[in-house]
Design an enzyme around this catalytic site. Structure first.
Site, mmCIF file in Angstrom:
data_model
loop_
_atom_site.group_PDB
_atom_site.id
_atom_site.type_symbol
_atom_site.label_atom_id
_atom_site.label_comp_id
_atom_site.label_asym_id
_atom_site.label_seq_id
_atom_site.Cartn_x
_atom_site.Cartn_y
_atom_site.Cartn_z
ATOM 1 N N ASP A 1 0.817 -1.217 0.000
ATOM 2 C CA ASP A 1 0.000 0.000 0.000
ATOM 3 C C ASP A 1 0.850 1.266 0.000
ATOM 4 O O ASP A 1 1.865 1.359 0.688
ATOM 5 C CB ASP A 1 -0.935 0.036 1.204
ATOM 6 C CG ASP A 1 -1.809 1.271 1.170
ATOM 7 O OD1 ASP A 1 -2.647 1.368 0.267
ATOM 8 O OD2 ASP A 1 -1.608 2.181 2.012
ATOM 9 N N ASN B 1 -4.812 10.069 -1.688
ATOM 10 C CA ASN B 1 -4.787 9.111 -2.800
ATOM 11 C C ASN B 1 -5.374 7.770 -2.343
ATOM 12 O O ASN B 1 -4.866 7.195 -1.405
ATOM 13 C CB ASN B 1 -3.347 8.897 -3.278
ATOM 14 C CG ASN B 1 -3.296 8.037 -4.516
ATOM 15 O OD1 ASN B 1 -4.203 8.078 -5.342
ATOM 16 N ND2 ASN B 1 -2.262 7.222 -4.637
ATOM 17 N N ASP C 1 -7.550 4.422 6.406
ATOM 18 C CA ASP C 1 -6.360 4.857 5.655
ATOM 19 C C ASP C 1 -5.712 6.038 6.385
ATOM 20 O O ASP C 1 -5.282 7.022 5.755
ATOM 21 C CB ASP C 1 -6.698 5.207 4.204
ATOM 22 C CG ASP C 1 -5.432 5.348 3.350
ATOM 23 O OD1 ASP C 1 -4.322 5.109 3.865
ATOM 24 O OD2 ASP C 1 -5.559 5.694 2.158
ATOM 25 N N HIS D 1 0.792 13.049 8.534
ATOM 26 C CA HIS D 1 1.970 13.694 7.945
ATOM 27 C C HIS D 1 2.443 14.840 8.829
ATOM 28 O O HIS D 1 1.657 15.444 9.561
ATOM 29 C CB HIS D 1 1.642 14.245 6.554
ATOM 30 C CG HIS D 1 1.571 13.178 5.505
ATOM 31 N ND1 HIS D 1 2.665 12.470 5.076
ATOM 32 C CD2 HIS D 1 0.516 12.679 4.808
ATOM 33 C CE1 HIS D 1 2.301 11.595 4.158
ATOM 34 N NE2 HIS D 1 0.992 11.685 3.980
HETATM 35 O O1 DOR Z 1 -3.154 9.321 0.665
HETATM 36 C C1 DOR Z 1 -2.421 8.364 0.853
HETATM 37 N N1 DOR Z 1 -1.470 8.389 1.800
HETATM 38 N N2 DOR Z 1 -2.564 7.300 0.076
HETATM 39 C C2 DOR Z 1 -1.704 6.261 0.100
HETATM 40 O O2 DOR Z 1 -1.870 5.341 -0.650
HETATM 41 C C3 DOR Z 1 -0.528 6.297 1.003
HETATM 42 C C4 DOR Z 1 -0.784 7.184 2.148
HETATM 43 C C5 DOR Z 1 0.487 7.516 2.902
HETATM 44 O O3 DOR Z 1 1.273 6.601 3.208
HETATM 45 O O4 DOR Z 1 0.681 8.689 3.232
#
Ligand code: DOR
Length: 427
Positions: free
Chosen positions: A153, A279, A306, A310
């Site tokens: 992923d 994403n 998900d 960050h």
């Molecule tokens: O938005 C996303 N963030 N989609 C992903 O597939 C990975 C994820 C990330 O690891 O930050």
């Protein structure tokens, strides 16, 4: 300490229970369910009148960023965020540094979670070494180490041949391949959903077909191999239709949808707020409708966050440069309550199912029910509690939430894992 949760609306979809009952916890397990249970002197009584008492939630899709990116999140902050969201177990994705592509890294995650986390963590090992898409990992050794499935992923497995082999191998251990289905040739460079709004906002689009082509490929490979395939973060009407058909054909395919894809649309990118950049991208209103229909007709198996925390520097920049991802653990239940359950678009028992026995079934694990003898993993929700989402108050280090400043009604107020209170809301 033993506990008696009194007078709540107990919803346990696995056992077909929905009624005002008491729940007794003894020695970390569910001991008894029934109306009007008498407390004994040594029990802690938890008053739950007007509240919803349900199995602790299981999140199939969490990025804990540990090891390697502890400045974004770690197993301590991530599991505390999960507990605050009502979760009593999470599956973590292997896009760490190092990648979870050996038993040693899986052991590290399991040991740190057992020692310092507040809830259990089930790692997904990567499908390919370094998630580079070329060479399969030693799946047998990682299965033995405790991995609950395999996923690259964050990036798709681009080679259909590699994906086919991965499905064949995972089948030997009866574990799912957890697929980030994306055709990069179509999505590369894209920043948001391709459609009317990407044209108006002047941002390069990611077409629905980038997901649907890959979902179709992975379903056909699951048909060829007879293996278990779990489809991550489905975001389009076409993907839901493909999953519905695969299930009708008897394939061992399951799928999850995130709270943000169920409650937000591409139109909301008007302000170029990078907290909406994710994403797969937020899709059209018609896609959202199709996802909700998929929840209601049984096509979708799980709601998964998900959770992608960050560091602020990865988001506080130009839209094009910003990282993809939403910090989702702490708002998942409240967002679904506010936008789907309260307006009558999804029933409360179905929401609980999609967060408990639904995901437990995908990874074939115990949990997700209030069966007598099961671990006392419980979430108590106050369906009337209104709170303004304030990321500064998150347990997660990831403050990147598109729900910031919104008032949501219906929040987890207590989470019990293995009989221990791991989260309690205080105003
Ligand atoms: O938005 C996303 N963030 N989609 C992903 O597939 C990975 C994820 C990330 O690891 O930050």
């Amino acid at each position: 300490m033993n506990k008696l949760i009194k007078g709540g609306r107990v919803i346990d979809p696995k056992n077909g229970i929905d009624g005002v009952l008491d729940v007794r916890i003894k020695g970390g397990r569910i001991a008894e369910l029934g109306p009007g249970l008498a407390a004994d002197a040594k029990e802690e009584v938890i008053a739950a009148a007007g509240k919803v008492v349900c199995p602790g939630f299981i999140d199939l899709h969490v990025h804990l960023r540990d090891p390697g990116y502890e400045y974004k999140e770690d197993i301590i902050s991530g599991t505390r965020a999960a507990a605050a969201g009502g979760f009593t177990a999470v599956c973590c994705m292997p896009n760490t540094d190092p990648i979870i592509d050996t038993p040693a890294v899986a052991h590290y995650v399991l040991a740190k979670a057992a020692g310092q986390g507040v809830i259990p963590v089930l790692p997904f090992g990567s499908i390919t070494r370094g998630a580079a898409g070329k060479v399969l990992t030693e799946m047998g050794a990682m299965a033995a180490a405790g991995c609950a499935g395999f996923s690259d992923d964050g990036v798709p497995v681009e080679s259909a041949a590699v994906m086919r082999n991965a499905l064949e191998y995972a089948k030997m251990f009866d574990l799912p391949i957890v697929s980030h289905s994306e055709e990069r040739a179509l999505s590369k460079g894209g920043l948001m959903h391709e459609g009317y709004f990407s044209t108006i906002y002047g941002l390069k689009g990611i077409p629905a077909l980038a997901e649907e082509l890959a979902v179709h490929r992975d379903i056909e490979l699951a048909r060829l191999t007879g293996s278990r395939l779990h489809l991550c973060h489905l975001s389009t009407a076409g993907s839901v239709a493909l999953l519905r058909r695969a299930k009708a054909e008897g394939l061992k395919v399951t799928g999850e949808v995130t709270p943000h894809h169920l409650t937000l649309t591409d139109e909301l990118l008007a302000d170029f707020d990078t907290d909406y950049k994710v994403n797969p991208p937020l899709r059209s209103a018609a896609d959202v409708e199709a996802l909700i229909a998929g929840l209601n007709d049984g096509t979708v198996d799980a709601i998964a966050t998900d959770h992608a925390p960050h560091h602020f520097e990865s988001k506080d920049c130009e839209f094009e440069l910003a990282a993809f991802g939403i910090s989702g653990l702490e708002t998942a239940v409240a967002a679904v309550m506010e936008y789907l359950v309260r307006p009558g678009r999804l029933s409360l028992p179905r929401m609980v199912e999609l967060l408990s026995c639904g995901p437990a079934g995908v990874i074939k694990r115990e949990g997700g029910s209030l069966s007598v003898g099961a671990a006392a993993d419980i979430c108590i929700i106050d369906p009337e509690l209104s709170r303004i989402v304030d990321p500064a108050k998150f347990f997660s280090q990831g403050k990147n939430t598109p729900y910031k400043g919104r008032t949501l009604t219906g929040w987890p107020i207590m989470t019990i894992a293995g009989g221990r209170i791991v989260y309690e809301y205080s105003a």
